[in-house]
Design a protein around this motif. Sequence first.
Motif, PDB file in Angstrom:
ATOM      1  N   ALA A  92       0.834  -1.208   0.000  1.00 19.57           N
ATOM      2  CA  ALA A  92       0.000   0.000   0.000  1.00 19.57           C
ATOM      3  C   ALA A  92       0.871   1.261   0.000  1.00 19.57           C
ATOM      4  CB  ALA A  92      -0.927   0.001   1.214  1.00 19.57           C
ATOM      5  N   ALA A  93       1.952   1.246   0.770  1.00 17.51           N
ATOM      6  CA  ALA A  93       2.834   2.409   0.825  1.00 17.51           C
ATOM      7  C   ALA A  93       3.511   2.642  -0.520  1.00 17.51           C
ATOM      8  CB  ALA A  93       3.879   2.220   1.922  1.00 17.51           C
ATOM      9  N   LEU A  94       3.936   1.562  -1.178  1.00 21.68           N
ATOM     10  CA  LEU A  94       4.599   1.714  -2.466  1.00 21.68           C
ATOM     11  C   LEU A  94       3.615   2.084  -3.574  1.00 21.68           C
ATOM     12  CD1 LEU A  94       7.107  -1.272  -2.276  1.00 21.68           C
ATOM     13  CD2 LEU A  94       7.591   1.162  -1.961  1.00 21.68           C
ATOM     14  N   ALA A  95       2.450   1.434  -3.579  1.00 23.08           N
ATOM     15  CA  ALA A  95       1.454   1.708  -4.626  1.00 23.08           C
ATOM     16  C   ALA A  95       0.857   3.100  -4.480  1.00 23.08           C
ATOM     17  CB  ALA A  95       0.349   0.656  -4.588  1.00 23.08           C
ATOM     18  N   GLY A  96       0.657   3.523  -3.260  1.00 21.79           N
ATOM     19  CA  GLY A  96       0.092   4.851  -3.025  1.00 21.79           C
ATOM     20  C   GLY A  96       1.158   5.868  -2.671  1.00 21.79           C
ATOM     21  N   GLY A  97       2.391   5.603  -3.107  1.00 26.48           N
ATOM     22  CA  GLY A  97       3.542   6.429  -2.741  1.00 26.48           C
ATOM     23  C   GLY A  97       3.341   7.914  -2.942  1.00 26.48           C
ATOM     24  N   SER A  98       2.686   8.289  -4.032  1.00 28.54           N
ATOM     25  CA  SER A  98       2.479   9.718  -4.274  1.00 28.54           C
ATOM     26  C   SER A  98       1.537  10.336  -3.248  1.00 28.54           C
ATOM     27  CB  SER A  98       1.921   9.937  -5.682  1.00 28.54           C
ATOM     28  OG  SER A  98       0.664   9.271  -5.807  1.00 28.54           O
ATOM     29  N   GLN A  99       0.730   9.510  -2.576  1.00 37.08           N
ATOM     30  CA  GLN A  99      -0.194   9.990  -1.559  1.00 37.08           C
ATOM     31  C   GLN A  99       0.461  10.090  -0.176  1.00 37.08           C
ATOM     32  OE1 GLN A  99      -3.383  10.924  -2.195  1.00 37.08           O
ATOM     33  NE2 GLN A  99      -3.096  10.478  -4.350  1.00 37.08           N
ATOM     34  N   PHE A 100       1.632   9.441  -0.023  1.00 35.31           N
ATOM     35  CA  PHE A 100       2.324   9.436   1.264  1.00 35.31           C
ATOM     36  C   PHE A 100       3.224  10.658   1.352  1.00 35.31           C
ATOM     37  CE2 PHE A 100       2.219   5.244   3.569  1.00 35.31           C
ATOM     38  CZ  PHE A 100       1.079   4.794   2.944  1.00 35.31           C
ATOM     39  N   ASP A 101       3.032  11.459   2.384  1.00 33.67           N
ATOM     40  CA  ASP A 101       3.941  12.577   2.603  1.00 33.67           C
ATOM     41  C   ASP A 101       5.097  12.118   3.494  1.00 33.67           C
ATOM     42  OD1 ASP A 101       2.744  12.357   5.055  1.00 33.67           O
ATOM     43  OD2 ASP A 101       1.888  14.364   5.084  1.00 33.67           O
ATOM     44  N   THR A 102       6.018  12.995   3.774  1.00 31.35           N
ATOM     45  CA  THR A 102       7.204  12.646   4.556  1.00 31.35           C
ATOM     46  C   THR A 102       6.836  12.122   5.937  1.00 31.35           C
ATOM     47  OG1 THR A 102       8.445  14.331   3.363  1.00 31.35           O
ATOM     48  CG2 THR A 102       9.399  13.531   5.410  1.00 31.35           C
ATOM     49  N   ALA A 103       5.858  12.730   6.584  1.00 29.71           N
ATOM     50  CA  ALA A 103       5.462  12.301   7.936  1.00 29.71           C
ATOM     51  C   ALA A 103       4.958  10.861   7.922  1.00 29.71           C
ATOM     52  CB  ALA A 103       4.394  13.229   8.498  1.00 29.71           C
ATOM     53  N   ALA A 104       4.209  10.470   6.898  1.00 26.58           N
ATOM     54  CA  ALA A 104       3.702   9.097   6.813  1.00 26.58           C
ATOM     55  C   ALA A 104       4.853   8.111   6.667  1.00 26.58           C
ATOM     56  CB  ALA A 104       2.730   8.960   5.643  1.00 26.58           C
ATOM     57  N   TRP A 105       5.844   8.445   5.845  1.00 19.52           N
ATOM     58  CA  TRP A 105       7.002   7.560   5.688  1.00 19.52           C
ATOM     59  C   TRP A 105       7.796   7.456   6.979  1.00 19.52           C
ATOM     60  CZ3 TRP A 105       7.364   3.998   2.276  1.00 19.52           C
ATOM     61  CH2 TRP A 105       6.786   4.154   1.008  1.00 19.52           C
ATOM     62  N   VAL A 106       7.941   8.570   7.709  1.00 19.32           N
ATOM     63  CA  VAL A 106       8.660   8.538   8.987  1.00 19.32           C
ATOM     64  C   VAL A 106       7.936   7.622   9.967  1.00 19.32           C
ATOM     65  CG1 VAL A 106       9.302   9.924  11.008  1.00 19.32           C
ATOM     66  CG2 VAL A 106       9.777  10.776   8.700  1.00 19.32           C
ATOM     67  N   VAL A 107       6.622   7.762  10.082  1.00 26.86           N
ATOM     68  CA  VAL A 107       5.841   6.908  10.980  1.00 26.86           C
ATOM     69  C   VAL A 107       5.972   5.452  10.560  1.00 26.86           C
ATOM     70  CG1 VAL A 107       3.482   6.319  11.697  1.00 26.86           C
ATOM     71  CG2 VAL A 107       4.226   8.706  11.671  1.00 26.86           C
ATOM     72  N   PHE A 108       5.893   5.180   9.268  1.00 29.82           N
ATOM     73  CA  PHE A 108       6.009   3.820   8.747  1.00 29.82           C
ATOM     74  C   PHE A 108       7.334   3.187   9.168  1.00 29.82           C
ATOM     75  CE2 PHE A 108       7.301   0.917   5.323  1.00 29.82           C
ATOM     76  CZ  PHE A 108       6.236   0.039   5.324  1.00 29.82           C
ATOM     77  N   TRP A 109       8.447   3.873   8.938  1.00 31.70           N
ATOM     78  CA  TRP A 109       9.759   3.311   9.262  1.00 31.70           C
ATOM     79  C   TRP A 109      10.004   3.250  10.762  1.00 31.70           C
ATOM     80  CZ3 TRP A 109      11.857   0.139   6.190  1.00 31.70           C
ATOM     81  CH2 TRP A 109      11.673   0.267   4.813  1.00 31.70           C
ATOM     82  N   VAL A 110       9.478   4.203  11.517  1.00 37.18           N
ATOM     83  CA  VAL A 110       9.608   4.149  12.978  1.00 37.18           C
ATOM     84  C   VAL A 110       8.897   2.913  13.519  1.00 37.18           C
ATOM     85  CG1 VAL A 110       8.853   5.266  15.123  1.00 37.18           C
ATOM     86  CG2 VAL A 110      10.023   6.600  13.363  1.00 37.18           C
TER      87      VAL A 110
END
Length: 132
Positions: A92-110
Motif C-alpha cells: 500500500a505504501a509503495l502503490a500509493g507512494g504519491s499519496q504518502f507525505d514525509t510524515a507518513a514515511w517517517v511513521v512507517f519506518w519508525v
Amino acid sequence: MAIKIRRNHQLSGICFLLCYDVVKYVLFKGLLESRGIDPLVFLFFDMVTVPGFIVGCSRLINSLTGEVMTWPRVLLWGIIVLINTLLPYVYAALAGGSQFDTAAWVVFWVLIVLMLANLVRTIRSGLIAGKH
C-alpha cells in the motif's frame, strides 16, 4: 499451567482473519482506490500472509510459554511474523507512494524499527532468563 496453541486454534485464527480481510476489503475498497492502491492486490497480499502470521505467532507464543526453541528459530519466526504483518502495508505504501507525505514515511519506518527492536528485546530477555 502453560498455554499451548494447537493446530485447531491456528485453523480457527486463520478462518477468522480471512473473513476479517474480506470485511476490510468491502469497507475500504473506495478509500484504497482513491489513494491509488489496487484493492484486489491489497486483499491478495492481506490473505496470503494470514497463514504465516498465525503459525508464526503461535510458535512464538508457544516458545514463550514453555516450548523450548533455540534463539535462531525464535528470530526466524519473529521475522516471518514481521514480514507477514507488513507485506500488505508495504504494498500500500509503495502503490500509493504519491499519496504518502514525509510524515507518513517517517511513521512507517519508525513502526518497523520499533517492531524489530521489540523482537530483539524479547529474544534477549528470553536468553537471559534461560541462563538463570
